[in-house]
Design a protein around this motif. Sequence first.
Motif, short mmCIF file in Angstrom:
data_model
loop_
_atom_site.label_atom_id
_atom_site.label_comp_id
_atom_site.label_asym_id
_atom_site.label_seq_id
_atom_site.Cartn_x
_atom_site.Cartn_y
_atom_site.Cartn_z
N VAL A 16 32.63 52.56 28.93
CA VAL A 16 31.63 52.31 27.72
C VAL A 16 32.49 52.46 26.64
O VAL A 16 33.48 53.34 26.19
N TYR A 17 32.51 51.34 25.82
CA TYR A 17 33.52 51.08 24.66
C TYR A 17 32.66 51.41 23.56
O TYR A 17 31.56 51.00 23.22
N SER A 18 33.37 51.83 22.56
CA SER A 18 32.67 51.81 21.08
C SER A 18 32.78 50.59 20.35
O SER A 18 33.85 49.70 20.57
N THR A 19 31.83 50.14 19.70
CA THR A 19 31.89 48.93 18.81
C THR A 19 32.75 49.19 17.56
O THR A 19 32.81 48.30 16.95
N SER A 24 40.00 50.42 9.53
CA SER A 24 39.19 49.45 9.12
C SER A 24 39.71 48.01 10.19
O SER A 24 38.74 47.07 9.98
N THR A 25 40.68 48.12 10.98
CA THR A 25 40.63 46.75 11.72
C THR A 25 39.88 47.24 13.16
O THR A 25 40.00 48.40 13.88
N TYR A 26 38.96 46.36 13.63
CA TYR A 26 38.52 46.60 14.97
C TYR A 26 39.17 46.72 16.01
O TYR A 26 40.23 46.01 16.47
N GLN A 27 38.90 47.72 16.79
CA GLN A 27 39.65 47.83 18.03
C GLN A 27 38.62 48.52 19.16
O GLN A 27 37.82 49.48 18.47
N LYS A 28 38.60 48.11 20.27
CA LYS A 28 37.74 48.87 21.22
C LYS A 28 38.38 50.01 21.69
O LYS A 28 39.53 50.31 21.81
N THR A 29 37.55 50.96 21.60
CA THR A 29 37.65 52.48 21.94
C THR A 29 37.08 52.97 23.13
O THR A 29 35.88 53.04 23.06
N LEU A 30 37.76 53.27 24.17
CA LEU A 30 36.87 53.69 25.21
C LEU A 30 36.47 55.09 24.94
O LEU A 30 37.02 56.07 24.79
N LEU A 31 35.03 55.24 25.30
CA LEU A 31 34.45 56.52 24.92
C LEU A 31 34.12 57.16 26.08
O LEU A 31 33.91 58.44 26.21
N GLY A 32 33.97 56.58 27.28
CA GLY A 32 33.88 57.26 28.66
C GLY A 32 33.25 56.30 29.57
O GLY A 32 33.47 55.10 29.44
N THR A 33 32.73 56.72 30.60
CA THR A 33 32.56 55.71 31.88
C THR A 33 31.15 56.49 32.39
O THR A 33 30.76 57.43 32.35
N GLU A 93 28.34 55.09 19.66
CA GLU A 93 28.17 54.07 20.73
C GLU A 93 27.27 52.80 20.12
O GLU A 93 27.29 51.79 20.51
N ILE A 94 26.49 53.40 19.12
CA ILE A 94 25.50 51.95 18.82
C ILE A 94 25.72 51.78 17.11
O ILE A 94 25.11 50.98 16.81
N GLY A 95 26.62 52.38 16.79
CA GLY A 95 27.03 52.25 15.27
C GLY A 95 26.12 52.59 14.21
O GLY A 95 25.83 52.10 13.06
#
Length: 482
Positions: A16-19, A24-33, A93-95
Amino acid sequence: LVDGELKKWTGQTSEVYSTISSTSTYQKTLLGTIPTLGETEALDALNSAVKAYDKGQGLWPTMKVVDRIACMEKFVEQMKTKREEVVKLLMWEIGKNLADSEKEFDRTVEYIYDTIEDYTQMDRDSAKFEKHDGVNAHIRRGPLGVVLCLGPYNYPLNETFALLIPAIIMGNTTIFKPAKFGVLLLSPLLEAFRNSFPKGVVNIIYGRGRTVASPIMKDGRVDVLALIGNSKSANALQSVHPKSNRLRMVLGLEAKNPAIVLKDADLDLAISECIAGTTSFNGQRCTALKVLYVHEDIIDEFNKRFSEKVDALKFGNPWEEGAKLTPLPEPDKPAYIQELIDDALEKGAKIINKKGGETTENYIFPAVLYPVTKNMRVYQEEQFGPVIPVMSFSDIEQPLDDMAESNYGQQVSLFGKDIKTLAPLIDTLVNLVCRVNLNSSCQRGPDVYPFTGRKDSAVATLSVHDALRSFSIRTFVASKDN
Ligand code: G3H
């Protein structure tokens, strides 16, 4: 959570990645599985719910009302201790922005307390006997059986619980599958579910709808399908149930709520309400205003001031102060919104605000499109995201005809002052939708009010009061005077 156990998972997992990102630059962040469950685990959950219900003879469906309430109270007390953790996950998770995430949590807690109160009152009422034509009746409400609940990503806590809580408290047993986004935030609550309710009453599983929800429906032992989401999923799940025509359904589906701004409207008020209605949580609400009809005499003034206000909205990460617009959880959403914009531009609309359509990887700034016409996709589809179609009208029959023709019928916002004009219009509108918001944007709450829709927008009603009834059936004991 299946059959009262938090199962250890040794199989495949999904990440599960965060959006959003902390820079300020977008990058995927792994939140968990989360576990990637399949049919076997899904059927385990179903078996657990069926066993706990035990054809209406199980511990839970036969339990005294006060005892069921005690379990629910235990749950909500434990849930309250997880506020900070759940709110953080809602943002990541959902911003959803901080204020709205906190509101979602608190509203859910309040929903549970209101449900307990209404259920207590229902129980008090059922203690009264009725008598008609010499027949005495003791009327009460009983459960329906096994409920499969599927919640949406935009309110992963609040709308999910608006299905789950009334279903549980009425004595049904449940299987709950969260949406694709907003899954991890349930983890802090699993233990509270586990130790508040008897085993098998609440089963929570993760996975894709077609992998886990379809086999459960195909099995035929689900009595109620409770879903907030889209018609496509609801129809697909209903159709595989072997007794689909007997299935009870509680559905919250698509909407295309319009705002109608009459020429005598208070323009400041109409504009600020239309801003809230179109942009809060980036338009990802079934109750969002999805098309604006503005009288031609005031359209220029409206467009100018409305567009400026849209451009002034702050985009930022959910925890940033004043961030009204936030990253989108669905990776494909910006591209979809861009398609709607391109289609509208090709067919003659213009983007009338300066920042409309500006993109970053996980965001697209709301474009205000004018003049929108009925052949455009942005008029025909439920955008569920940041793009705002505006149409002008000279004759009120035009928006009314469009609403009558529409497949949806949830709510409308009506802006105007003259009561002689408004009164007959309101009478017409209440037969086209289920809620007319006078001089205010559309919304679901407060949750004590009926939340439903006509046509393809809903099946059944979900206020605190109505949901208890949607998840139960009236039964009674009759006796004669003899
Ligand atoms: O997505 C649909 C929700 O029911 C909207 O609820 O009006 O409280 O934001 P809301």
